[in-house]
Design a protein around this motif. Structure first.
Motif, PDB file in Angstrom:
ATOM      1  N   VAL A 163      51.277 -15.343 -32.068  1.00  0.00           N
ATOM      2  CA  VAL A 163      51.583 -15.998 -30.860  1.00  0.00           C
ATOM      3  C   VAL A 163      50.079 -16.273 -30.572  1.00  0.00           C
ATOM      4  CG1 VAL A 163      52.522 -16.488 -28.265  1.00  0.00           C
ATOM      5  CG2 VAL A 163      53.739 -15.363 -30.442  1.00  0.00           C
ATOM      6  N   GLU A 164      49.106 -17.323 -30.209  1.00  0.00           N
ATOM      7  CA  GLU A 164      48.325 -17.339 -29.411  1.00  0.00           C
ATOM      8  C   GLU A 164      48.216 -17.497 -27.791  1.00  0.00           C
ATOM      9  OE1 GLU A 164      44.697 -17.533 -31.490  1.00  0.00           O
ATOM     10  OE2 GLU A 164      45.967 -16.895 -32.798  1.00  0.00           O
ATOM     11  N   THR A 165      48.424 -18.201 -27.515  1.00  0.00           N
ATOM     12  CA  THR A 165      48.909 -18.580 -25.885  1.00  0.00           C
ATOM     13  C   THR A 165      50.788 -18.406 -25.406  1.00  0.00           C
ATOM     14  OG1 THR A 165      48.429 -20.446 -25.584  1.00  0.00           O
ATOM     15  CG2 THR A 165      46.471 -18.908 -25.671  1.00  0.00           C
ATOM     16  N   ILE A 166      51.256 -18.145 -24.498  1.00  0.00           N
ATOM     17  CA  ILE A 166      52.168 -17.709 -24.192  1.00  0.00           C
ATOM     18  C   ILE A 166      52.226 -18.525 -22.618  1.00  0.00           C
ATOM     19  CG2 ILE A 166      52.974 -15.720 -23.956  1.00  0.00           C
ATOM     20  CD1 ILE A 166      55.758 -16.805 -24.626  1.00  0.00           C
ATOM     21  N   ASP A 167      53.285 -19.407 -22.382  1.00  0.00           N
ATOM     22  CA  ASP A 167      53.488 -19.753 -20.722  1.00  0.00           C
ATOM     23  C   ASP A 167      54.125 -20.038 -20.525  1.00  0.00           C
ATOM     24  OD1 ASP A 167      52.095 -20.361 -18.234  1.00  0.00           O
ATOM     25  OD2 ASP A 167      52.043 -22.309 -18.634  1.00  0.00           O
ATOM     26  N   VAL A 168      54.910 -20.109 -19.069  1.00  0.00           N
ATOM     27  CA  VAL A 168      56.141 -20.402 -18.728  1.00  0.00           C
ATOM     28  C   VAL A 168      55.703 -21.054 -17.362  1.00  0.00           C
ATOM     29  CG1 VAL A 168      58.549 -19.352 -17.451  1.00  0.00           C
ATOM     30  CG2 VAL A 168      57.325 -18.030 -19.221  1.00  0.00           C
ATOM     31  N   ARG A 169      56.451 -22.348 -17.462  1.00  0.00           N
ATOM     32  CA  ARG A 169      56.824 -23.412 -15.765  1.00  0.00           C
ATOM     33  C   ARG A 169      57.326 -23.408 -15.710  1.00  0.00           C
ATOM     34  NH1 ARG A 169      51.472 -27.073 -18.289  1.00  0.00           N
ATOM     35  NH2 ARG A 169      49.983 -25.318 -18.885  1.00  0.00           N
ATOM     36  N   LYS A 170      57.942 -24.381 -14.185  1.00  0.00           N
ATOM     37  CA  LYS A 170      58.762 -24.676 -13.914  1.00  0.00           C
ATOM     38  C   LYS A 170      58.283 -26.287 -14.023  1.00  0.00           C
ATOM     39  CE  LYS A 170      61.299 -21.463 -10.336  1.00  0.00           C
ATOM     40  NZ  LYS A 170      61.582 -21.214  -9.664  1.00  0.00           N
ATOM     41  N   SER A 171      59.658 -26.438 -14.656  1.00  0.00           N
ATOM     42  CA  SER A 171      59.685 -28.308 -14.082  1.00  0.00           C
ATOM     43  C   SER A 171      59.941 -28.390 -12.803  1.00  0.00           C
ATOM     44  CB  SER A 171      60.138 -28.997 -15.283  1.00  0.00           C
ATOM     45  OG  SER A 171      60.928 -30.087 -15.106  1.00  0.00           O
ATOM     46  N   PHE A 172      59.051 -29.143 -12.443  1.00  0.00           N
ATOM     47  CA  PHE A 172      59.805 -30.131 -11.104  1.00  0.00           C
ATOM     48  C   PHE A 172      60.881 -31.234 -10.755  1.00  0.00           C
ATOM     49  CE2 PHE A 172      56.126 -32.807 -12.379  1.00  0.00           C
ATOM     50  CZ  PHE A 172      57.086 -34.190 -11.878  1.00  0.00           C
ATOM     51  N   ARG A 173      61.246 -31.659 -12.048  1.00  0.00           N
ATOM     52  CA  ARG A 173      61.946 -32.848 -11.713  1.00  0.00           C
ATOM     53  C   ARG A 173      63.018 -32.211 -11.539  1.00  0.00           C
ATOM     54  NH1 ARG A 173      60.097 -38.325 -15.412  1.00  0.00           N
ATOM     55  NH2 ARG A 173      59.845 -39.444 -13.059  1.00  0.00           N
ATOM     56  N   ARG A 174      63.844 -31.112 -12.764  1.00  0.00           N
ATOM     57  CA  ARG A 174      65.468 -31.049 -12.656  1.00  0.00           C
ATOM     58  C   ARG A 174      65.249 -29.427 -12.401  1.00  0.00           C
ATOM     59  NH1 ARG A 174      67.130 -33.720 -18.193  1.00  0.00           N
ATOM     60  NH2 ARG A 174      66.886 -35.431 -17.590  1.00  0.00           N
ATOM     61  N   ARG A 175      64.318 -28.839 -11.931  1.00  0.00           N
ATOM     62  CA  ARG A 175      64.218 -27.195 -11.803  1.00  0.00           C
ATOM     63  C   ARG A 175      64.649 -26.505 -13.306  1.00  0.00           C
ATOM     64  NH1 ARG A 175      67.769 -27.704  -7.148  1.00  0.00           N
ATOM     65  NH2 ARG A 175      66.996 -29.248  -6.346  1.00  0.00           N
ATOM     66  N   MET A 176      64.191 -27.075 -14.110  1.00  0.00           N
ATOM     67  CA  MET A 176      64.219 -26.294 -15.110  1.00  0.00           C
ATOM     68  C   MET A 176      62.747 -25.446 -15.774  1.00  0.00           C
ATOM     69  SD  MET A 176      65.002 -28.199 -18.988  1.00  0.00           S
ATOM     70  CE  MET A 176      65.162 -29.702 -18.088  1.00  0.00           C
ATOM     71  N   ILE A 177      63.315 -24.312 -16.307  1.00  0.00           N
ATOM     72  CA  ILE A 177      62.055 -23.756 -17.014  1.00  0.00           C
ATOM     73  C   ILE A 177      61.542 -23.602 -17.989  1.00  0.00           C
ATOM     74  CG2 ILE A 177      61.414 -20.785 -17.085  1.00  0.00           C
ATOM     75  CD1 ILE A 177      61.932 -20.880 -14.180  1.00  0.00           C
ATOM     76  N   VAL A 178      60.168 -23.913 -18.580  1.00  0.00           N
ATOM     77  CA  VAL A 178      59.763 -24.180 -19.782  1.00  0.00           C
ATOM     78  C   VAL A 178      58.679 -22.635 -20.228  1.00  0.00           C
ATOM     79  CG1 VAL A 178      58.033 -26.145 -20.908  1.00  0.00           C
ATOM     80  CG2 VAL A 178      59.480 -26.872 -19.093  1.00  0.00           C
ATOM     81  N   VAL A 179      58.799 -23.121 -21.615  1.00  0.00           N
ATOM     82  CA  VAL A 179      58.114 -22.055 -21.516  1.00  0.00           C
ATOM     83  C   VAL A 179      57.258 -22.531 -23.050  1.00  0.00           C
ATOM     84  CG1 VAL A 179      58.357 -19.479 -23.449  1.00  0.00           C
ATOM     85  CG2 VAL A 179      60.077 -19.979 -21.548  1.00  0.00           C
ATOM     86  N   GLN A 180      55.798 -22.763 -23.505  1.00  0.00           N
ATOM     87  CA  GLN A 180      55.018 -22.981 -24.386  1.00  0.00           C
ATOM     88  C   GLN A 180      54.411 -21.936 -24.519  1.00  0.00           C
ATOM     89  OE1 GLN A 180      52.634 -26.380 -22.329  1.00  0.00           O
ATOM     90  NE2 GLN A 180      54.358 -27.583 -22.114  1.00  0.00           N
ATOM     91  N   ALA A 181      54.376 -21.793 -26.092  1.00  0.00           N
ATOM     92  CA  ALA A 181      53.660 -20.671 -26.458  1.00  0.00           C
ATOM     93  C   ALA A 181      52.510 -22.130 -27.917  1.00  0.00           C
ATOM     94  CB  ALA A 181      53.879 -20.377 -27.335  1.00  0.00           C
ATOM     95  N   VAL A 182      51.281 -21.400 -27.874  1.00  0.00           N
ATOM     96  CA  VAL A 182      51.002 -22.168 -29.254  1.00  0.00           C
ATOM     97  C   VAL A 182      50.521 -20.669 -30.469  1.00  0.00           C
ATOM     98  CG1 VAL A 182      48.387 -22.760 -29.999  1.00  0.00           C
ATOM     99  CG2 VAL A 182      48.773 -23.200 -27.841  1.00  0.00           C
ATOM    100  N   ILE A 183      51.455 -21.095 -31.701  1.00  0.00           N
ATOM    101  CA  ILE A 183      51.990 -19.905 -32.690  1.00  0.00           C
ATOM    102  C   ILE A 183      50.808 -20.524 -33.918  1.00  0.00           C
ATOM    103  CG2 ILE A 183      53.159 -18.551 -34.311  1.00  0.00           C
ATOM    104  CD1 ILE A 183      54.776 -18.970 -31.164  1.00  0.00           C
ATOM    105  N   ARG A 184      50.048 -19.576 -34.573  1.00  0.00           N
ATOM    106  CA  ARG A 184      48.957 -19.827 -35.953  1.00  0.00           C
ATOM    107  C   ARG A 184      49.716 -19.206 -36.791  1.00  0.00           C
ATOM    108  NH1 ARG A 184      44.485 -16.536 -36.890  1.00  0.00           N
ATOM    109  NH2 ARG A 184      45.324 -14.959 -35.194  1.00  0.00           N
TER     110      ARG A 184
END
Length: 111
Positions: free
Chosen positions: A67-88
């Protein structure tokens, strides 16, 4: 195993309450025998690892990397939690996304 045991209603088993038994009934599972002969509709083999460079769009695959990076965001449209990561791995990088699984931020750490 006795035939009479196989005919016991699931609601009579320990730790299976009426609410859970009704959920099982929606799957057609009413007796111990039904439960024993209920097989998965598909089987997914996660044991075969694919290099990132060999992946194609829309393909389901199992990868192993760092795992290079990992980030958590809230989607403003559906109030959904989105976790994004970069894997190498040795062959390249890939961006992966999970929806409504915020615990992954603490489970998966960079490095």
């Amino acid at each position: 195993m006795s035939t009479s045991f196989l005919k016991i209603p699931l609601a009579q088993l320990p730790y299976v309450g009426l609410k859970y038994a009704s959920r099982l009934e929606r799957l057609g599972l009413m007796t111990v025998e039904d439960l024993l002969f209920h097989f998965p509709s598909r089987y997914e083999d996660f044991s075969r690892l694919s290099p990132i460079s060999d992946l194609a769009t829309g393909e389901q695959a199992t990868i192993q990397g760092i795992v290079e990076t990992i980030d958590v965001r809230k989607s403003f449209r559906r109030r959904m939690i989105v976790v994004q990561a970069v894997i190498r791995d040795e062959s390249g990088l890939i961006k992966v996304v999970w929806f409504n699984q915020p615990y992954l931020k603490t489970t998966l750490q960079p490095g």
